[in-house]
Design a protein around this motif. Structure first.
Motif, PDB file in Angstrom:
ATOM      1  N   LEU A 195       0.827  -1.209   0.000  1.00 19.22           N
ATOM      2  CA  LEU A 195       0.000   0.000   0.000  1.00 19.22           C
ATOM      3  C   LEU A 195       0.860   1.257   0.000  1.00 19.22           C
ATOM      4  N   LEU A 196       2.011   1.201   0.677  1.00 18.71           N
ATOM      5  CA  LEU A 196       2.932   2.339   0.657  1.00 18.71           C
ATOM      6  C   LEU A 196       3.466   2.567  -0.752  1.00 18.71           C
ATOM      7  N   ALA A 197       3.833   1.487  -1.420  1.00 18.49           N
ATOM      8  CA  ALA A 197       4.342   1.614  -2.783  1.00 18.49           C
ATOM      9  C   ALA A 197       3.282   2.222  -3.696  1.00 18.49           C
ATOM     10  N   ALA A 198       2.029   1.745  -3.577  1.00 22.74           N
ATOM     11  CA  ALA A 198       0.956   2.292  -4.408  1.00 22.74           C
ATOM     12  C   ALA A 198       0.695   3.761  -4.079  1.00 22.74           C
ATOM     13  N   GLY A 199       0.729   4.118  -2.789  1.00 21.82           N
ATOM     14  CA  GLY A 199       0.510   5.502  -2.406  1.00 21.82           C
ATOM     15  C   GLY A 199       1.591   6.426  -2.941  1.00 21.82           C
ATOM     16  N   ARG A 244      14.366 -12.508   7.675  1.00 24.80           N
ATOM     17  CA  ARG A 244      15.694 -13.065   7.944  1.00 24.80           C
ATOM     18  C   ARG A 244      15.784 -13.629   9.350  1.00 24.80           C
ATOM     19  N   GLU A 245      15.229 -12.942  10.326  1.00 25.45           N
ATOM     20  CA  GLU A 245      15.271 -13.429  11.704  1.00 25.45           C
ATOM     21  C   GLU A 245      14.416 -14.680  11.884  1.00 25.45           C
ATOM     22  N   LEU A 246      13.301 -14.740  11.186  1.00 31.46           N
ATOM     23  CA  LEU A 246      12.487 -15.955  11.252  1.00 31.46           C
ATOM     24  C   LEU A 246      13.225 -17.126  10.614  1.00 31.46           C
ATOM     25  N   ALA A 247      13.968 -16.853   9.536  1.00 36.50           N
ATOM     26  CA  ALA A 247      14.740 -17.911   8.887  1.00 36.50           C
ATOM     27  C   ALA A 247      15.849 -18.438   9.790  1.00 36.50           C
ATOM     28  N   LYS A 248      16.322 -17.609  10.721  1.00 32.61           N
ATOM     29  CA  LYS A 248      17.335 -18.057  11.676  1.00 32.61           C
ATOM     30  C   LYS A 248      16.752 -18.915  12.791  1.00 32.61           C
ATOM     31  N   GLY A 249      15.424 -18.986  12.853  1.00 35.70           N
ATOM     32  CA  GLY A 249      14.791 -19.751  13.919  1.00 35.70           C
ATOM     33  C   GLY A 249      14.585 -18.947  15.182  1.00 35.70           C
ATOM     34  N   GLN A 250      14.604 -17.610  15.088  1.00 37.10           N
ATOM     35  CA  GLN A 250      14.448 -16.759  16.267  1.00 37.10           C
ATOM     36  C   GLN A 250      12.974 -16.642  16.657  1.00 37.10           C
ATOM     37  N   GLU A 251      12.721 -16.554  17.955  1.00 38.20           N
ATOM     38  CA  GLU A 251      11.383 -16.283  18.472  1.00 38.20           C
ATOM     39  C   GLU A 251      11.251 -14.775  18.616  1.00 38.20           C
ATOM     40  N   LEU A 252      10.451 -14.156  17.760  1.00 40.39           N
ATOM     41  CA  LEU A 252      10.418 -12.695  17.692  1.00 40.39           C
ATOM     42  C   LEU A 252       9.350 -12.067  18.581  1.00 40.39           C
ATOM     43  N   GLY A 253       8.260 -12.765  18.805  1.00 38.58           N
ATOM     44  CA  GLY A 253       7.179 -12.145  19.546  1.00 38.58           C
ATOM     45  C   GLY A 253       6.317 -11.287  18.632  1.00 38.58           C
ATOM     46  N   VAL A 254       5.464 -10.449  19.235  1.00 38.47           N
ATOM     47  CA  VAL A 254       4.489  -9.663  18.475  1.00 38.47           C
ATOM     48  C   VAL A 254       5.057  -8.325  18.029  1.00 38.47           C
ATOM     49  N   LEU A 255       5.944  -7.727  18.829  1.00 41.85           N
ATOM     50  CA  LEU A 255       6.411  -6.362  18.567  1.00 41.85           C
ATOM     51  C   LEU A 255       7.021  -6.187  17.173  1.00 41.85           C
ATOM     52  N   PRO A 256       7.932  -7.044  16.702  1.00 44.48           N
ATOM     53  CA  PRO A 256       8.488  -6.833  15.356  1.00 44.48           C
ATOM     54  C   PRO A 256       7.425  -6.840  14.256  1.00 44.48           C
ATOM     55  N   PHE A 257       6.394  -7.682  14.382  1.00 46.02           N
ATOM     56  CA  PHE A 257       5.334  -7.710  13.377  1.00 46.02           C
ATOM     57  C   PHE A 257       4.537  -6.409  13.403  1.00 46.02           C
ATOM     58  N   VAL A 258       4.256  -5.907  14.611  1.00 50.07           N
ATOM     59  CA  VAL A 258       3.492  -4.657  14.735  1.00 50.07           C
ATOM     60  C   VAL A 258       4.295  -3.481  14.180  1.00 50.07           C
ATOM     61  N   LEU A 259       5.577  -3.407  14.544  1.00 46.16           N
ATOM     62  CA  LEU A 259       6.410  -2.315  14.041  1.00 46.16           C
ATOM     63  C   LEU A 259       6.562  -2.383  12.523  1.00 46.16           C
ATOM     64  N   THR A 260       6.724  -3.586  11.997  1.00 43.21           N
ATOM     65  CA  THR A 260       6.828  -3.734  10.545  1.00 43.21           C
ATOM     66  C   THR A 260       5.555  -3.273   9.855  1.00 43.21           C
ATOM     67  N   PHE A 261       4.406  -3.607  10.435  1.00 44.99           N
ATOM     68  CA  PHE A 261       3.125  -3.208   9.862  1.00 44.99           C
ATOM     69  C   PHE A 261       2.975  -1.684   9.877  1.00 44.99           C
ATOM     70  N   LEU A 262       3.266  -1.072  11.016  1.00 46.65           N
ATOM     71  CA  LEU A 262       3.058   0.377  11.163  1.00 46.65           C
ATOM     72  C   LEU A 262       4.112   1.186  10.411  1.00 46.65           C
ATOM     73  N   SER A 263       5.320   0.650  10.269  1.00 44.35           N
ATOM     74  CA  SER A 263       6.387   1.409   9.608  1.00 44.35           C
ATOM     75  C   SER A 263       6.042   1.741   8.168  1.00 44.35           C
ATOM     76  N   SER A 264       5.219   0.920   7.524  1.00 40.88           N
ATOM     77  CA  SER A 264       4.801   1.190   6.151  1.00 40.88           C
ATOM     78  C   SER A 264       3.387   1.771   6.069  1.00 40.88           C
ATOM     79  N   MET A 265       2.532   1.401   7.027  1.00 35.75           N
ATOM     80  CA  MET A 265       1.139   1.839   6.963  1.00 35.75           C
ATOM     81  C   MET A 265       1.005   3.332   7.203  1.00 35.75           C
ATOM     82  N   LEU A 266       1.749   3.872   8.154  1.00 33.21           N
ATOM     83  CA  LEU A 266       1.634   5.301   8.464  1.00 33.21           C
ATOM     84  C   LEU A 266       2.084   6.183   7.296  1.00 33.21           C
ATOM     85  N   PRO A 267       3.267   5.942   6.723  1.00 32.10           N
ATOM     86  CA  PRO A 267       3.635   6.762   5.554  1.00 32.10           C
ATOM     87  C   PRO A 267       2.731   6.512   4.351  1.00 32.10           C
ATOM     88  N   ALA A 268       2.136   5.309   4.235  1.00 35.43           N
ATOM     89  CA  ALA A 268       1.200   5.057   3.136  1.00 35.43           C
ATOM     90  C   ALA A 268      -0.023   5.958   3.259  1.00 35.43           C
TER      91      ALA A 268
END
Length: 394
Positions: A289-293, A350-374
């Motif tokens: 959506l950011l790319a389209a915007g 990349r971190e998921l491919a390493k087998g890391q347990e990331l929790g919810v925060l990285p997914f939320v930050l990734t979502f918002l980092s593009s959604m807000l500028p979009a």
């Protein structure tokens, strides 16, 4: 009654599906990177396992001088091909033909030197320009093992323990998992998997803004009882939907390819589950959506369709710069990486491919980092739509 933005969305989306050029770009970039990744890794697996599957042939001059060495080659699945003595030019021609991995030339006085306990000369000829590096190392490993065995036998014959020649015994322990190694190797390519988010909806975004203005069909659309936000929102969702479809299909195809390949043959693995990939796809929706915007906002300020394409072709490369900078600087993963658009998606996968347990925060930050500028880009485009200078292209 349907909302105005939904009517515009359906209209633009149907028109895009009729555009063969837009569908061609969608299919190209959906298939290109996963197939390219699969082909590169498959070729690497083939090279790594070729010697085990097919064995190898080693040309030997004077094989009768060292029968025990020839027996050890046979145990390692190395076929000895006895050849007559030849000069340097003939050896070069033989190696360039790529029919043998190398050539051993054993000194005719090998047996005499061996009996006299003097160094016996063996020449190893190989072509460093060939792709037989691993096979050459296998040959050298057999030679070293053969040499150390002779040394141990001679020491025992003189009443000396071979352990006296190894005062230090080094033991190596690698704590790196196969998933971490694979993520490090594949990580350089993972960034390209998100690049189609800026390509799949490009044609639709340019055509629905700069293209419509050039064709004078935008004036008719603006004369309808719909707000600028509804017009831009519908066009934005139509272009963004194509990008979402493309990037989702591409990630699913890449996941299928990496799960199917026998990465264990080269000391790697792919441990991203289907559920984790689904969450990555959800977190990547705002990137599309950011790319389209951005495409719509920038195309609206171009005076022609060609100018919009030229500007956006250059702008599309900018999101790749943070990922390249991080990989070149070899920075460790940090929280701030999840707030940079596109870099956050690369880091997450990349971190998921390493087998890391990331929790919810990285997914939320990734979502918002593009959604807000979009949303910011769409708000700017909606404000720009109110200007008559834009509609009249003055």
């Amino acid at each position: 009654m349907k909302p105005a933005f939904l009517i515009v969305f359906l209209k633009e989306f149907k028109e895009t599906l009729r555009d063969r050029r837009a569908l061609g770009l969608l299919a190209l970039f959906t298939l290109m990177y996963p197939l390219m990744l699969g082909y590169m890794l498959n070729q690497q697996i083939k090279r790594a396992t070729q010697a085990e599957r097919e064995g190898m042939e080693l040309a030997v001059i004077g094989a009768a001088q060292a029968p025990n060495l020839m027996a050890q080659f046979k145990q390692k699945n190395i076929t000895v091909q006895q050849v007559a003595d030849m000069d340097e030019h003939a050896i070069g021609e033989l190696l360039r033909a790529r029919k043998v991995v190398g050539l051993l030339r054993i000194d005719p006085k090998f047996g005499q030197h061996y009996q006299a306990m003097r160094p016996a000369e063996i020449e190893l000829w190989y072509d460093s320009a060939s792709d037989n590096g691993q096979r050459q190392r296998d040959v050298e490993e057999v030679l070293q093992h053969y040499s150390s065995g002779i040394s141990s036998a001679r020491l025992l014959a003189h009443g000396v323990s071979p352990a006296t020649m190894t005062p230090i015994r080094l033991q190596r322990y690698d704590t790196g998992s196969t998933a971490a190694r694979s993520a490090g190797l594949i990580g350089a390519i993972l960034g390209f998997l998100f690049f189609p988010a800026f390509i799949c909806g490009l044609s639709a975004a340019v055509d629905s803004t700069a293209g419509e203005r050039e064709r004078r069909s935008l004036e008719v659309l603006m004369a309808q009882p719909a707000s600028p936000w509804s017009l831009i929102g519908g066009k934005w969702l139509a272009a963004g939907s194509l990008a979402v479809i493309g990037i989702t299909l591409e990630l699913a195809l890449a996941h299928a390819v990496l799960s199917w390949l026998p990465l264990e043959e080269i000391g790697m693995s792919w441990r991203v589950t289907s559920a984790q990939l689904a969450w990555v796809c959800v977190a990547t929706v705002p990137l599309s959506l950011l790319a389209a915007g951005l495409h719509i906002a920038l195309a609206m300020n171009a005076r022609s369709f060609k100018e919009a394409q030229s500007v956006l072709s250059l702008v599309t490369l900018i999101p790749m710069l943070p990922g390249l900078a991080v990989s070149m600087l070899e920075l460790k993963t940090a929280t701030w990486m999840y707030v940079v658009p596109m870099l956050s998606n690369q880091t997450l996968l990349r971190e998921l491919a390493k087998g890391q347990e990331l929790g919810v925060l990285p997914f939320v930050l990734t979502f918002l980092s593009s959604m807000l500028p979009a949303l910011g880009a769409v708000a700017f485009a909606s404000w720009r739509m109110k200007s008559e200078r834009y509609v009249l292209s003055v």
